[in-house]
Scaffold this active site. Structure first.
Site, PDB file in Angstrom:
ATOM      1  N   ARG A  13      -9.973  -7.317   2.513  1.00  0.00           N
ATOM      2  CA  ARG A  13      -9.490  -8.120   1.382  1.00  0.00           C
ATOM      3  C   ARG A  13      -7.991  -8.392   1.522  1.00  0.00           C
ATOM      4  NH1 ARG A  13      -5.758  -9.329  -2.200  1.00  0.00           N
ATOM      5  NH2 ARG A  13      -5.317  -7.097  -2.218  1.00  0.00           N
ATOM      6  N   ASP A  14      -7.189  -7.347   1.440  1.00  0.00           N
ATOM      7  CA  ASP A  14      -5.737  -7.544   1.445  1.00  0.00           C
ATOM      8  C   ASP A  14      -5.279  -8.193   2.751  1.00  0.00           C
ATOM      9  OD1 ASP A  14      -3.015  -7.401   1.035  1.00  0.00           O
ATOM     10  OD2 ASP A  14      -2.970  -5.292   0.516  1.00  0.00           O
TER      11      ASP A  14
ATOM     12  N   HIS B 109       0.078   2.585  -2.027  1.00  0.00           N
ATOM     13  CA  HIS B 109      -0.178   1.407  -1.193  1.00  0.00           C
ATOM     14  C   HIS B 109       1.177   0.999  -0.616  1.00  0.00           C
ATOM     15  CE1 HIS B 109      -2.272  -2.510  -0.309  1.00  0.00           C
ATOM     16  NE2 HIS B 109      -1.008  -2.910  -0.258  1.00  0.00           N
TER      17      HIS B 109
ATOM     18  N   HIS C 108       3.886  -0.615   2.291  1.00  0.00           N
ATOM     19  CA  HIS C 108       4.116  -1.692   3.261  1.00  0.00           C
ATOM     20  C   HIS C 108       5.206  -1.285   4.244  1.00  0.00           C
ATOM     21  CE1 HIS C 108       2.262  -5.461   1.147  1.00  0.00           C
ATOM     22  NE2 HIS C 108       1.482  -4.414   1.020  1.00  0.00           N
TER      23      HIS C 108
ATOM     24  N   CYS D  56       3.739  -9.520   4.658  1.00  0.00           N
ATOM     25  CA  CYS D  56       4.487  -9.480   3.408  1.00  0.00           C
ATOM     26  C   CYS D  56       4.710 -10.912   2.954  1.00  0.00           C
ATOM     27  CB  CYS D  56       5.826  -8.770   3.605  1.00  0.00           C
ATOM     28  SG  CYS D  56       6.779  -8.716   2.081  1.00  0.00           S
TER      29      CYS D  56
ATOM     30  N   ASN E 240       1.261  -4.624   5.070  1.00  0.00           N
ATOM     31  CA  ASN E 240       0.520  -3.364   4.945  1.00  0.00           C
ATOM     32  C   ASN E 240       0.746  -2.438   6.137  1.00  0.00           C
ATOM     33  OD1 ASN E 240      -0.926  -4.063   2.517  1.00  0.00           O
ATOM     34  ND2 ASN E 240      -2.138  -5.475   3.758  1.00  0.00           N
TER      35      ASN E 240
HETATM   36 MG    MG Z   1      -0.701  -4.915   0.556  1.00  0.00          MG
END
Ligand code: MG
Length: 283
Positions: A16-17, A208, A210, A241, A250
């Site tokens: 998804r992300d 979460h 990055h 990003c 991520n």
């Molecule tokens: Mg993310």
């Protein structure tokens, strides 16, 4: 595959992300192959797709087909994002039993990305969480820009806490604090986690992170030292990003897994299999 009982949980967010803003169009068949390959790598949670408005996010328009096509491994939670009741209804029709709700820590980010004030998003979330609970659906609440906002700068833990409290009141089963811009330092992570643990139990709080500034693994370490046992990762580090085009987004699942496994902390995940899933279907 590692066979020790996992002592940390890595949430695999790449389907998804990672794919929502991927520069290439990935076919539905490739997404299904990718998710099936990731399932075999050992994660307990996969952020699988998103039931957002297909007109707004065409890359996720095949969410129902993806859910129908994947092989659901026992013991793996296939979580999907839903923005509202409409999205949850579509998800339920696709047999979903775990969802994520996205809140933001700042009004500026909420208005820019969710098209609503924080209060307005929580009106949507309240009815969505209620319908989710009525259907025995597991709910994860995310807080975007929990450390730094691209529109309003540094975000103090005191601004994050009321949003977290509202997610707790909604009855979320798990919470994830997101460093959406990758600006957090280990000190920031320690400070926010320490504050957050006043309202959320440690076994239900995740991070979460990055890698925009190359700090993600240092921040994972700081989170772990503060007691956190749930970390999001994205295979191949996909999911850039959005606020720094071309910069890493991520943190990669492989680097998080390797960081823990090198210290003898079991993740249950085979990082080579994660890498292979990415390289086979997405690279
Ligand atoms: Mg993310």
């Amino acid at each position: 595959m590692p066979d020790a009982i996992p002592s940390v949980t890595i949430v695999e967010v790449s389907p998804r992300d990672g794919l929502q803003n991927h520069p290439r169009d990935i076919s539905t068949a490739a997404k299904i192959g990718f998710i099936d390959a990731l399932s075999a790598a050992g994660p307990r949670v996969i952020e699988t797709t998103s039931f957002v408005n297909p007109k707004a996010v065409p890359k996720m328009a095949d969410a129902a087909e993806v859910m129908a096509g994947i092989e659901r491994h026992p013991g793996v939670r296939y979580m999907v994002l839903v923005p509202n009741v409409r999205g949850l209804e579509r998800a339920l029709a696709a047999g979903v039993d775990a969802i994520g709700l996205f809140a933001a820590a700042t009004e500026e980010f909420s208005r820019a990305n969710l098209n609503a004030s924080i209060d307005e998003t929580f009106v949507r979330f309240a009815e969505t969480a209620q319908l989710a609970k009525a259907n025995d659906v597991w709910v994860r609440g995310y807080i975007s820009v929990a450390f730094h906002c691209p529109y309003s700068g540094v975000v103090a833990p005191e601004r994050v806490l009321p949003v977290l409290e509202r997610l707790v009141e909604l009855g979320c089963d798990e919470f994830s604090l997101a460093d959406t811009t990758g600006h957090a330092t280990p000190g920031d992570v320690t400070a926010l986690v320490t504050t957050a643990l006043d309202v959320a139990p440690v076994e239900r709080l995740g991070l979460h992170l990055h890698d925009t500034r190359g700090m993600a693994i240092d921040n994972v370490a700081a989170g772990y030292d503060a007691g956190i046992k749930i970390f999001d990762g994205s295979s191949g580090g996909i999911g850039g990003c959005p606020f720094s085009p071309g910069a890493p987004g991520n943190v990669s699942t492989e680097s998080v897994v390797d960081f823990f496994e090198r210290q003898g902390i079991a993740t249950g995940i085979d990082s080579g299999a994660v890498r292979l899933a990415h390289d086979t279907w997405i690279a």
